[in-house]
Write a protein that holds these residues in place. Structure first.
Motif, PDB file in Angstrom:
ATOM      1  N   VAL A 135      61.317 -30.599  80.756  1.00 57.90           N
ATOM      2  CA  VAL A 135      61.823 -31.704  81.573  1.00 57.90           C
ATOM      3  C   VAL A 135      60.922 -32.934  81.369  1.00 57.90           C
ATOM      4  N   VAL A 136      61.561 -34.062  81.167  1.00 60.90           N
ATOM      5  CA  VAL A 136      60.822 -35.325  81.011  1.00 60.90           C
ATOM      6  C   VAL A 136      61.372 -36.318  82.026  1.00 60.90           C
ATOM      7  N   VAL A 137      60.465 -37.089  82.610  1.00 55.93           N
ATOM      8  CA  VAL A 137      60.867 -38.126  83.569  1.00 55.93           C
ATOM      9  C   VAL A 137      60.326 -39.468  83.099  1.00 55.93           C
ATOM     10  N   LEU A 138      61.194 -40.464  83.052  1.00 52.59           N
ATOM     11  CA  LEU A 138      60.754 -41.843  82.789  1.00 52.59           C
ATOM     12  C   LEU A 138      60.819 -42.600  84.109  1.00 52.59           C
ATOM     13  N   THR A 139      59.708 -43.249  84.471  1.00 54.59           N
ATOM     14  CA  THR A 139      59.740 -44.034  85.715  1.00 54.59           C
ATOM     15  C   THR A 139      59.482 -45.512  85.429  1.00 54.59           C
ATOM     16  N   GLY A 140      59.941 -46.329  86.383  1.00 52.89           N
ATOM     17  CA  GLY A 140      59.699 -47.768  86.332  1.00 52.89           C
ATOM     18  C   GLY A 140      59.293 -48.261  87.707  1.00 52.89           C
ATOM     19  N   ALA A 141      59.242 -49.566  87.840  1.00 53.70           N
ATOM     20  CA  ALA A 141      58.698 -50.200  89.039  1.00 53.70           C
ATOM     21  C   ALA A 141      59.362 -49.728  90.338  1.00 53.70           C
ATOM     22  N   GLY A 142      60.630 -49.289  90.246  1.00 51.58           N
ATOM     23  CA  GLY A 142      61.344 -48.849  91.448  1.00 51.58           C
ATOM     24  C   GLY A 142      60.681 -47.678  92.148  1.00 51.58           C
ATOM     25  N   VAL A 143      59.947 -46.800  91.429  1.00 49.70           N
ATOM     26  CA  VAL A 143      59.295 -45.661  92.125  1.00 49.70           C
ATOM     27  C   VAL A 143      58.149 -46.138  93.009  1.00 49.70           C
ATOM     28  N   SER A 144      57.597 -47.299  92.689  1.00 52.73           N
ATOM     29  CA  SER A 144      56.484 -47.794  93.510  1.00 52.73           C
ATOM     30  C   SER A 144      56.947 -48.790  94.569  1.00 52.73           C
ATOM     31  N   ALA A 145      58.242 -49.119  94.572  1.00 50.46           N
ATOM     32  CA  ALA A 145      58.756 -50.121  95.529  1.00 50.46           C
ATOM     33  C   ALA A 145      58.509 -49.665  96.969  1.00 50.46           C
ATOM     34  N   GLU A 146      58.720 -48.362  97.235  1.00 52.90           N
ATOM     35  CA  GLU A 146      58.542 -47.861  98.608  1.00 52.90           C
ATOM     36  C   GLU A 146      57.060 -47.743  98.985  1.00 52.90           C
ATOM     37  N   SER A 147      56.174 -47.943  98.016  1.00 56.65           N
ATOM     38  CA  SER A 147      54.741 -48.017  98.338  1.00 56.65           C
ATOM     39  C   SER A 147      54.353 -49.451  98.663  1.00 56.65           C
ATOM     40  N   GLY A 148      55.308 -50.370  98.505  1.00 55.36           N
ATOM     41  CA  GLY A 148      55.040 -51.772  98.840  1.00 55.36           C
ATOM     42  C   GLY A 148      54.657 -52.634  97.649  1.00 55.36           C
ATOM     43  N   ILE A 149      54.901 -52.136  96.430  1.00 50.01           N
ATOM     44  CA  ILE A 149      54.580 -52.928  95.234  1.00 50.01           C
ATOM     45  C   ILE A 149      55.878 -53.559  94.716  1.00 50.01           C
ATOM     46  N   PRO A 150      55.910 -54.881  94.585  1.00 47.50           N
ATOM     47  CA  PRO A 150      57.159 -55.520  94.164  1.00 47.50           C
ATOM     48  C   PRO A 150      57.584 -55.083  92.765  1.00 47.50           C
TER      49      PRO A 150
END
Ligand code: OAD
Length: 270
Positions: A20-35
């Motif tokens: 299994v491979v996961v690609l992440t982008g800025a949206g995963v950190s949005a709920e941490s408060g990072i734009p």
């Protein structure tokens, strides 16, 4: 296969998946408060990327570029991993082979405990000497000196991140493509899936027969390629998938692979 947004339908695929491979982008950190970069309050809306995140900008005005990075470092410094980061860190112990490829430079995946991690665009907590190429970790915020200089040779330091107009580390990129080609299941999470070459990774996986799952606040160009589409907050959807997966593993505990995975999964939960 018709596209689905049912966790129940997804679970049997995850139970079978070994790679299994996961690609992440800025949206995963949005709920941490990072734009994010391109959303309604995206960073690139307030600042012209070509003025700040390019090698040319750095050569012509290193102070301005470092002021922007110093501001971003201060913004990220007190942010904590959210349930999306934490769930992905747990998945290392659930799937026989699990790799996380991120475009994020905020370091929150490591902070959440992820170790099988490729940071395609670098890390904001690292600096690189322009003269000698030496990489230093530096977490001081705000920076006492802007622009900072190399403690070894006095040369100018730059953020150890990939800028527009620069190539990604070729070994890292090859590894990311190899993993994407070989995986059976690929998740694309919280990325607008338009910045290359990262955006090609899920497509490469799908073309090689992997099941593609998109989790995003809204559909992206990958939506029509993905077999599963979940629209909403990654920090809510990932824990839901995780819970359903754990329940299914409990039920399947008579199978030998399931047994192993259940034991590991239980340990992770502690
Ligand atoms: P973007 O800002 O382009 O996209 C963020 C995506 O996250 C969007 O599609 C949003 O809909 C989605 N999103 C926002 N909040 C979410 C949430 N809570 N849960 C799930 N999804 C959410 O960011 P990236 O795709 O990461 O590169 O941008 C790629 C690259 O562009 C960055 O790494 C950066 C930038 O230029 C460099 O700096 C080299």
């Amino acid at each position: 296969m018709k596209s689905s947004s049912s966790i129940e339908d997804l679970i049997p695929h995850l139970l079978q998946a070994k790679k299994v491979v996961v690609l992440t982008g800025a949206g995963v950190s949005a709920e941490s408060g990072i734009p994010t970069f391109r959303g309604r309050d995206g960073l690139w809306k307030k600042y012209r990327a070509e003025e700040l995140a390019t090698p040319y900008a750095f050569i012509s005005n290193p102070r301005l570029v470092w002021e922007w990075y110093d501001w971003r470092r201060q913004l990220i410094a007190d942010k904590q991993p959210n349930p999306a980061h934490l769930t992905l860190a747990k998945w290392e112990n659930i799937f026989p082979s699990f790799w996380l490829i991120t475009q994020n430079i905020d370091g929150l995946h490591q902070q959440a405990g992820s170790r099988r991690l490729l940071e395609l665009h670098g890390n904001i907590w690292k600096m690189r000497c322009v003269d000698e190429g030496t990489v230093f970790e530096n977490r001081t915020t705000p920076l006492p000196e802007i622009p900072p200089h190399c403690p070894d040779c006095g040369g100018l330091l730059r953020p150890h991140v990939v800028w527009f107009g620069e190539s990604l580390d070729s070994a890292l990129l090859s590894e990311a493509f190899r993993l994407s080609h070989e995986c059976e299941v690929m998740f694309s999470i919280g990325t607008s899936a338009i910045v290359q070459p990262a955006a090609s990774l899920p497509v490469a996986a799908a073309e090689n027969g992997a099941l593609l799952i998109e989790i995003n606040a809204e559909p992206t160009p990958l939506a029509s390629v993905a077999q599963f589409n979940f629209y909403g907050r990654a920090g809510e959807i990932l824990p839901q998938i995780h819970q359903a997966l754990l329940q299914a593993l409990e039920k399947n505990s008579s199978a030998s692979l399931g047994k192993n995975r259940t034991t590991k999964a239980r340990k992770t939960e502690k």
